[in-house]
Design a protein around this motif. Structure first.
Motif, PDB file in Angstrom:
ATOM      1  N   PHE A   1       0.850  -1.194   0.000  1.00 58.20           N
ATOM      2  CA  PHE A   1       0.000   0.000   0.000  1.00 58.20           C
ATOM      3  C   PHE A   1       0.884   1.243   0.000  1.00 58.20           C
ATOM      4  CE2 PHE A   1      -2.783   3.124   2.245  1.00 58.20           C
ATOM      5  CZ  PHE A   1      -3.781   3.185   1.284  1.00 58.20           C
ATOM      6  N   GLY A   2       0.673   2.101  -0.993  1.00 60.29           N
ATOM      7  CA  GLY A   2       1.517   3.287  -1.154  1.00 60.29           C
ATOM      8  C   GLY A   2       2.635   3.066  -2.152  1.00 60.29           C
ATOM      9  N   ALA A   3       2.391   2.214  -3.144  1.00 61.17           N
ATOM     10  CA  ALA A   3       3.445   1.816  -4.077  1.00 61.17           C
ATOM     11  C   ALA A   3       3.889   2.929  -5.015  1.00 61.17           C
ATOM     12  CB  ALA A   3       2.987   0.608  -4.904  1.00 61.17           C
ATOM     13  N   THR A   4       3.132   4.016  -5.114  1.00 70.67           N
ATOM     14  CA  THR A   4       3.545   5.107  -5.995  1.00 70.67           C
ATOM     15  C   THR A   4       4.470   6.095  -5.284  1.00 70.67           C
ATOM     16  OG1 THR A   4       1.568   6.402  -5.431  1.00 70.67           O
ATOM     17  CG2 THR A   4       1.435   4.955  -7.357  1.00 70.67           C
TER      18      THR A   4
ATOM     19  N   ALA B   1      -1.084  -1.089  -4.318  1.00 70.57           N
ATOM     20  CA  ALA B   1      -2.286  -0.304  -4.061  1.00 70.57           C
ATOM     21  C   ALA B   1      -1.933   1.146  -3.786  1.00 70.57           C
ATOM     22  CB  ALA B   1      -3.052  -0.892  -2.880  1.00 70.57           C
ATOM     23  N   GLY B   2      -2.881   2.024  -4.084  1.00 66.94           N
ATOM     24  CA  GLY B   2      -2.712   3.448  -3.846  1.00 66.94           C
ATOM     25  C   GLY B   2      -3.934   4.215  -4.288  1.00 66.94           C
TER      26      GLY B   2
ATOM     27  N   ASP C   1      -7.884   4.836  -0.791  1.00 62.10           N
ATOM     28  CA  ASP C   1      -7.349   6.038  -0.155  1.00 62.10           C
ATOM     29  C   ASP C   1      -7.073   5.744   1.306  1.00 62.10           C
ATOM     30  OD1 ASP C   1      -7.736   8.741   1.427  1.00 62.10           O
ATOM     31  OD2 ASP C   1      -7.285   9.303  -0.641  1.00 62.10           O
ATOM     32  N   ALA C   2      -5.994   6.313   1.840  1.00 58.47           N
ATOM     33  CA  ALA C   2      -5.586   6.038   3.220  1.00 58.47           C
ATOM     34  C   ALA C   2      -6.614   6.471   4.243  1.00 58.47           C
ATOM     35  CB  ALA C   2      -4.245   6.724   3.506  1.00 58.47           C
ATOM     36  N   ASN C   3      -7.509   7.384   3.858  1.00 59.10           N
ATOM     37  CA  ASN C   3      -8.502   7.888   4.797  1.00 59.10           C
ATOM     38  C   ASN C   3      -9.910   7.382   4.505  1.00 59.10           C
ATOM     39  OD1 ASN C   3      -6.647   9.604   6.312  1.00 59.10           O
ATOM     40  ND2 ASN C   3      -6.528  10.824   4.451  1.00 59.10           N
ATOM     41  N   ASP C   4     -10.033   6.402   3.624  1.00 57.42           N
ATOM     42  CA  ASP C   4     -11.333   5.825   3.270  1.00 57.42           C
ATOM     43  C   ASP C   4     -11.476   4.490   3.990  1.00 57.42           C
ATOM     44  OD1 ASP C   4     -13.541   4.617   2.109  1.00 57.42           O
ATOM     45  OD2 ASP C   4     -13.107   5.349   0.091  1.00 57.42           O
ATOM     46  N   ALA C   5     -12.109   4.503   5.154  1.00 56.74           N
ATOM     47  CA  ALA C   5     -12.179   3.315   5.997  1.00 56.74           C
ATOM     48  C   ALA C   5     -12.870   2.148   5.297  1.00 56.74           C
ATOM     49  CB  ALA C   5     -12.895   3.645   7.314  1.00 56.74           C
ATOM     50  N   ALA C   6     -13.934   2.434   4.548  1.00 53.52           N
ATOM     51  CA  ALA C   6     -14.667   1.363   3.867  1.00 53.52           C
ATOM     52  C   ALA C   6     -13.810   0.705   2.798  1.00 53.52           C
ATOM     53  CB  ALA C   6     -15.945   1.924   3.261  1.00 53.52           C
ATOM     54  N   ALA C   7     -13.098   1.533   2.012  1.00 54.89           N
ATOM     55  CA  ALA C   7     -12.228   0.983   0.966  1.00 54.89           C
ATOM     56  C   ALA C   7     -11.091   0.163   1.572  1.00 54.89           C
ATOM     57  CB  ALA C   7     -11.668   2.115   0.111  1.00 54.89           C
TER      58      ALA C   7
ATOM     59  N   VAL D   1      -0.488  -6.889   4.627  1.00 53.14           N
ATOM     60  CA  VAL D   1      -0.353  -5.567   4.011  1.00 53.14           C
ATOM     61  C   VAL D   1       0.962  -4.953   4.473  1.00 53.14           C
ATOM     62  CG1 VAL D   1      -1.241  -3.212   3.902  1.00 53.14           C
ATOM     63  CG2 VAL D   1      -2.830  -5.126   3.835  1.00 53.14           C
ATOM     64  N   ILE D   2       1.760  -4.474   3.518  1.00 55.13           N
ATOM     65  CA  ILE D   2       2.914  -3.623   3.820  1.00 55.13           C
ATOM     66  C   ILE D   2       2.513  -2.201   3.454  1.00 55.13           C
ATOM     67  CG2 ILE D   2       5.265  -2.976   3.185  1.00 55.13           C
ATOM     68  CD1 ILE D   2       5.864  -5.858   2.588  1.00 55.13           C
ATOM     69  N   THR D   3       2.574  -1.288   4.398  1.00 54.70           N
ATOM     70  CA  THR D   3       2.213   0.097   4.099  1.00 54.70           C
ATOM     71  C   THR D   3       3.391   1.035   4.300  1.00 54.70           C
ATOM     72  OG1 THR D   3       0.818   1.984   4.712  1.00 54.70           O
ATOM     73  CG2 THR D   3       1.265   0.359   6.434  1.00 54.70           C
ATOM     74  N   THR D   4       3.590   1.900   3.319  1.00 57.18           N
ATOM     75  CA  THR D   4       4.644   2.910   3.384  1.00 57.18           C
ATOM     76  C   THR D   4       4.045   4.313   3.393  1.00 57.18           C
ATOM     77  OG1 THR D   4       4.860   3.009   0.964  1.00 57.18           O
ATOM     78  CG2 THR D   4       6.212   1.384   2.124  1.00 57.18           C
TER      79      THR D   4
END
Length: 252
Positions: A11-14, A38-39, A64-70, A81-84
């Protein structure tokens, strides 16, 4: 248990670091696993996949990092999940919460002890119920130091029958510099302490993440001094504030 669609999602690959993680996975042979990037933007994700020559089997997922449902839907599709995406104190809580609630393992690169302390209190009961493993600081922030201490103490037990009473870490040489995300995390932590001066006690407590464990008095690491072991002058390492906390948490 129902099989997950993916083994791993980055997550945050871009972003700067996320792109490096995706590149490493590809070059290290992870293409045999079921993984995705993902991003927020599918177009930017497609550009990363093309520029890194990732195989078509690497899926592109929008969230989106702030979209709880997504994020809830995202983590339901994967084992890990790996998140950067940082600063984590601004953007990390919804994803970490979704993983803790959904039973998906979570790994980040966090070096923000104020946020980590808050997440440990909040997420521990959720993760215990779901079986999720929530693991912070799995980058240069702490891995060489945390696992280095584990290795040294295991060797000490095997060779001497007792752990070492003191372990010191020294960084003699660094390559590269801070990413924009790392600098943003540092500035946000400084701002949080400015807003709540009482947080400085947590920042300066090496056992702040150790769940109430109190260890022996720690060496003074607030100034430069001549290090007899290294036969050189040494000063405080910029990541020592978080590294010591993570090492004591692992030990506890």
């Amino acid at each position: 248990m129902k099989a997950k669609e993916f083994d791993l999602i980055v997550f945050g690959a871009t972003g700067f670091t996320g792109r490096l993680v995706a590149e490493y996975l590809h070059l290290s042979g992870a293409d045999g696993a079921r993984w995705a990037i993902a991003g927020r933007s599918l177009d930017k994700l497609a550009k990363v996949r093309d520029e890194l020559h990732l195989p078509p089997s690497v899926a592109l997922l929008k969230a989106d990092a702030n979209d709880a449902a997504a994020l809830k839907a995202l983590v339901a599709r994967t084992r890990v999940v790996i998140t950067t995406v940082g600063p984590y104190q601004l953007h990390g809580e919804p994803l970490a919460t979704a993983c803790a609630e959904g039973g998906t393992d979570y790994v980040d690169l966090c070096g923000e002890p104020l946020w980590m302390a808050r997440m440990i209190d909040k997420l521990t009961p959720l993760a215990q119920r779901s079986g999720a493993r929530i693991v912070f600081s799995c980058g240069f922030d702490s891995i060489p130091f945390d696992l280095g201490v584990v290795y040294l103490q295991a060797e000490a037990q095997a060779r001497f029958g007792a752990p070492l009473p003191e372990v010191r870490g020294r960084v003699a040489r660094l390559k590269g510099t801070f990413s924009g995300g790392t600098l943003a995390s540092m500035m946000e932590t400084i701002e949080a302490v400015r807003r709540e001066p009482g947080l400085i006690k947590l920042m300066t407590n090496p056992f702040a993440l150790a769940g109430g464990f109190k260890g022996p008095r720690q060496p003074n690491d607030q100034g430069a001094d001549f290090d007899d072991w290294a036969d050189a002058w040494a000063g405080p390492f910029v990541m020592a504030t978080i590294n010591t906390k993570n090492i004591h948490r692992s030990n506890a």
